[in-house]
Design an enzyme around this catalytic site. Structure first.
Site, PDB file in Angstrom:
ATOM      1  N   GLU A   1       0.986  -1.216  -0.096  1.00 52.09           N
ATOM      2  CA  GLU A   1      -0.034  -0.026  -0.048  1.00 52.09           C
ATOM      3  C   GLU A   1       0.984   1.092  -0.007  1.00 52.09           C
ATOM      4  O   GLU A   1       1.409   1.632   1.026  1.00 52.09           O
ATOM      5  CB  GLU A   1      -0.953  -0.046   1.284  1.00 52.09           C
ATOM      6  CG  GLU A   1      -1.930  -0.978   1.474  1.00 52.09           C
ATOM      7  CD  GLU A   1      -3.101  -0.961   0.648  1.00 52.09           C
ATOM      8  OE1 GLU A   1      -3.345  -0.018  -0.224  1.00 52.09           O
ATOM      9  OE2 GLU A   1      -3.873  -1.871   0.943  1.00 52.09           O
TER      10      GLU A   1
ATOM     11  N   CYS B   1      -1.652   9.415   2.270  1.00 49.39           N
ATOM     12  CA  CYS B   1      -1.404   9.013   0.869  1.00 49.39           C
ATOM     13  C   CYS B   1      -2.167   9.190  -0.142  1.00 49.39           C
ATOM     14  O   CYS B   1      -2.160   9.392  -1.589  1.00 49.39           O
ATOM     15  CB  CYS B   1      -1.517   7.495   0.987  1.00 49.39           C
ATOM     16  SG  CYS B   1      -2.937   6.750   1.711  1.00 49.39           S
TER      17      CYS B   1
HETATM   18  P1  NAD Z   1       8.433   4.771   5.326  1.00 50.36           P
HETATM   19  O1  NAD Z   1       8.271   3.780   4.026  1.00 50.36           O
HETATM   20  O2  NAD Z   1       9.438   5.707   5.661  1.00 50.36           O
HETATM   21  O3  NAD Z   1       8.112   3.538   6.618  1.00 50.36           O
HETATM   22  C1  NAD Z   1       7.206   2.713   6.772  1.00 50.36           C
HETATM   23  C2  NAD Z   1       7.900   1.787   7.667  1.00 50.36           C
HETATM   24  O4  NAD Z   1       9.002   1.274   7.020  1.00 50.36           O
HETATM   25  C3  NAD Z   1       8.042   2.146   9.072  1.00 50.36           C
HETATM   26  O5  NAD Z   1       7.370   1.272  10.114  1.00 50.36           O
HETATM   27  C4  NAD Z   1       9.447   2.149   8.942  1.00 50.36           C
HETATM   28  O6  NAD Z   1      10.105   1.685  10.270  1.00 50.36           O
HETATM   29  C5  NAD Z   1       9.960   1.147   7.961  1.00 50.36           C
HETATM   30  N1  NAD Z   1      11.190   1.481   7.265  1.00 50.36           N
HETATM   31  C6  NAD Z   1      11.658   2.683   7.175  1.00 50.36           C
HETATM   32  N2  NAD Z   1      12.878   2.586   6.387  1.00 50.36           N
HETATM   33  C7  NAD Z   1      13.182   1.330   6.292  1.00 50.36           C
HETATM   34  C8  NAD Z   1      14.108   0.513   5.897  1.00 50.36           C
HETATM   35  N3  NAD Z   1      15.134   1.086   5.443  1.00 50.36           N
HETATM   36  N4  NAD Z   1      14.212  -0.765   5.972  1.00 50.36           N
HETATM   37  C9  NAD Z   1      13.119  -1.538   6.500  1.00 50.36           C
HETATM   38  N5  NAD Z   1      12.335  -0.945   7.089  1.00 50.36           N
HETATM   39  C10 NAD Z   1      11.993   0.582   6.990  1.00 50.36           C
HETATM   40  O7  NAD Z   1       6.888   5.383   5.093  1.00 50.36           O
HETATM   41  P2  NAD Z   1       6.335   6.722   5.980  1.00 50.36           P
HETATM   42  O8  NAD Z   1       7.372   7.813   5.690  1.00 50.36           O
HETATM   43  O9  NAD Z   1       6.102   6.060   7.426  1.00 50.36           O
HETATM   44  O10 NAD Z   1       4.904   7.158   5.257  1.00 50.36           O
HETATM   45  C11 NAD Z   1       4.663   7.772   4.332  1.00 50.36           C
HETATM   46  C12 NAD Z   1       4.595   7.109   2.916  1.00 50.36           C
HETATM   47  O11 NAD Z   1       3.790   5.932   3.211  1.00 50.36           O
HETATM   48  C13 NAD Z   1       4.293   8.023   1.862  1.00 50.36           C
HETATM   49  O12 NAD Z   1       4.757   7.557   0.707  1.00 50.36           O
HETATM   50  C14 NAD Z   1       2.795   7.566   1.770  1.00 50.36           C
HETATM   51  O13 NAD Z   1       2.120   7.702   0.501  1.00 50.36           O
HETATM   52  C15 NAD Z   1       2.628   6.075   2.210  1.00 50.36           C
HETATM   53  N6  NAD Z   1       1.179   5.687   2.646  1.00 50.36           N
HETATM   54  C16 NAD Z   1       0.370   4.851   1.969  1.00 50.36           C
HETATM   55  C17 NAD Z   1      -0.917   4.471   2.405  1.00 50.36           C
HETATM   56  C18 NAD Z   1      -1.436   3.588   1.653  1.00 50.36           C
HETATM   57  O14 NAD Z   1      -2.470   3.125   2.176  1.00 50.36           O
HETATM   58  N7  NAD Z   1      -1.464   3.480   0.275  1.00 50.36           N
HETATM   59  C19 NAD Z   1      -1.301   4.993   3.517  1.00 50.36           C
HETATM   60  C20 NAD Z   1      -0.332   5.630   4.378  1.00 50.36           C
HETATM   61  C21 NAD Z   1       0.855   6.067   3.887  1.00 50.36           C
END
Ligand code: NAD
Length: 500
Positions: A215, A249
């Site tokens: 997602e 998002c």
């Molecule tokens: P992110 O990808 O930075 O983090 C998400 C998760 O991944 C966190 O739990 C984090 O601990 C983990 N993570 C971060 N870096 C990592 C790595 N190098 N290796 C492994 N795990 C890692 O996302 P964010 O900044 O928390 O959220 C924003 C993003 O999420 C935006 O792009 C937004 O569009 C998207 N989003 C999508 C939806 C949807 O339902 N489609 C909903 C909400 C947010």
């Protein structure tokens, strides 16, 4: 927030797998009870959750209540009320040749699910995969975001209290802990977050051939019909952009507006802005903050580098994680503001000649998670829908398609794949197990012809009885069916008479 020790992570996964294999999570009544407890968790801790969200995101209570807590409980209730129907096994469609096997589809849990959650809607986005996976009979490891520490910590305390400490486990942590989790074998990974991390998750999952649901986000366009109600469009777009300070998002990322009405739309947004924030947004209780200083800095960079005109806002206070609601007109298509997902309260307005140019602009980029259109003309809306691709399509409304009862939610291509919500989420975490049970008598009646030694006559009979065929003539199809039925009846009667 105290992170989970790295050495505990494999043991936690092991215990979740053992609980799954004990069969405890399989009875539907058990799943319903856990879903009910999830609902109570949110209802009975409403104020603590609102305060945690306020502390993480500086978010107004109204936004957290109406756009996070209420949808969470609604979804849990919907899942609770319907899971008994979703979990029922289904008979396969009737086909004469396979009917003796009584084919059916069993809905079985996949096993132990890893759910990785982003920071922006930390409650709703944790419970969405959690409720679907539990409804489907799985055990779950939940990894909430380190960037929403108050909510993640509260979930880690409340989940064992309401759901027990065996079917759902919460691991608190950041990159290192998630990396450790991704080294392990899971039965499904549900990842919600950025495209950048999705690549890391997908690569790790590929090593163990783990199915993954993604997602993700992207740049969601809004296409404006020049004849549409621009006042309505301005109010809804500006609201949709500023909820959670643009950290959604499904936030509108940029607006494609016909040149002839660009000034009028900007005037309307200016009016709406002063209505929303008479005392100014920095002083207002109705506008949130950015979750981290890093993200505030990133958004400040987008504003600083723009080649467009800043019409509203533009100011940033790093210490307070504040980015003013910002309207940018005429940015260059190549600048970072128009290249990366903004995920903040900045709205670029891009002029186009007409709807064809707007459609071409959208199609030249990645498929968005949602495409918005403002128009009262059904042929305009139909044209945009037919000639573009996106996870969802919403006309004349912002964000609320997420709340529409029973709709799937998910992206397409780089904005995501698969769904974790509602019935679609239940299906994601369910293995459809095809099952048959063949009676012995069918061998005597018919299928003894499959056994060696083979001969041409048996080959013909078996191919004729079991094979389907294309035919242009309805009559010949009916004859074929009648023949097959007569032969089967004959064999059955013969075998019954032999067995007496
Ligand atoms: P992110 O990808 O930075 O983090 C998400 C998760 O991944 C966190 O739990 C984090 O601990 C983990 N993570 C971060 N870096 C990592 C790595 N190098 N290796 C492994 N795990 C890692 O996302 P964010 O900044 O928390 O959220 C924003 C993003 O999420 C935006 O792009 C937004 O569009 C998207 N989003 C999508 C939806 C949807 O339902 N489609 C909903 C909400 C947010």
């Amino acid at each position: 927030m105290q992170f989970t020790p790295l050495e505990d992570i494999p043991k936690i996964r092991e215990s979740l797998r053992n609980v799954f294999h004990s069969g405890k999570t399989k009875p539907v009544a058990f799943r319903q009870e856990k879903l009910k407890q999830m609902g109570y968790l949110v209802q009975e801790n409403k104020q603590a959750l609102l305060d945690a969200l306020k502390s993480d995101l500086g978010r107004p209570y109204l936004e957290s209540d109406v756009l996070e807590l209420v949808p969470t409980v609604n979804d849990i209730k919907y899942t609770h009320d319907n899971v008994h129907k979703w979990a029922r096994s289904e008979s396969a469609p009737f086909q004469f040749a396979s009917s003796s096997m009584r084919p059916k589809v069993m809905k079985e849990p996949k096993g132990t699910v890893l759910a990785i959650i982003p920071y922006n809607y930390p409650l709703f986005l944790s419970f969405t995969p959690l409720m679907a996976a539990i409804a489907a009979g799985n055990t779950v490891l939940l990894k909430p975001s380190e960037l929403a520490p108050a909510t993640s910590q509260l979930l880690a305390e409340l989940i064992p209290k309401y759901l027990g400490d065996d079917i759902v486990r919460v691991v608190l942590g950041a990159v290192e802990e998630t990396t450790k989790l991704l080294e392990l074998q899971w039965d499904h990974i549900a990842y919600t977050g950025s495209q950048r991390v999705a690549r890391i998750v997908s690569a790790a999952a590929a090593k163990h051939l783990i199915p993954v649901t993604l997602e993700l986000g992207g740049k969601n366009p809004v296409i404006i019909d020049p004849k549409s109600d621009l006042r309505l469009a301005a109010r809804r777009i500006w609201w949709g952009k500023l909820v959670n300070a643009g950290q959604i998002c499904v936030s509108p990322d940029y607006v494609l507006v016909p040149r002839e009405v660009q000034d009028q739309l900007i005037t309307e947004i200016n009016l709406v802005h002063s209505e929303f924030f008479p005392e100014g947004p920095a002083e207002s209780d109705s506008f949130g903050r950015i979750a981290t200083t890093n993200h505030t800095q990133r958004i400040a960079g987008l504003i600083k580098e723009t080649k467009g005109d800043i019409i509203i806002g533009g100011d940033v206070n790093l210490g307070k994680r504040y980015v003013a609601p910002t309207l940018v007109s005429n940015p260059s298509a190549e600048e970072p503001l128009m290249q990366e997902e903004i995920f903040g309260p900045v709205l670029p307005v891009v002029p186009v000649e007409n709807v064809d140019e707007a459609i071409a602009f959208v199609n030249a980029r990645q498929h968005p998670l949602v495409l918005y259109v403002f128009s009262q003309d059904s042929s305009f809306k139909a044209k945009v829908a037919a000639q573009t691709q996106s996870g969802a399509f919403a006309a004349n409304e912002l964000l609320l398609h997420v709340a529409a009862y029973g709709l799937p939610f998910g992206g397409t291509g780089p904005s995501g794949s698969g769904q974790v919500r509602g019935k679609y989420g239940f299906d994601t975490f369910t293995h459809l197990r095809g099952c048959i049970d063949q009676p012995g008598w069918i061998d005597t009646a018919l299928l003894w012809r499959r056994y060696p030694p083979y001969n041409t006559w048996n080959q013909r009979v078996l191919a004729w009885i079991t094979g389907d065929m294309f035919s242009d003539s309805k009559a010949s199809r009916w004859w074929a069916w009648a023949w097959m039925a007569a032969i089967a009846a004959g064999f059955t009667m013969w075998s019954l008479s032999m067995s007496r």
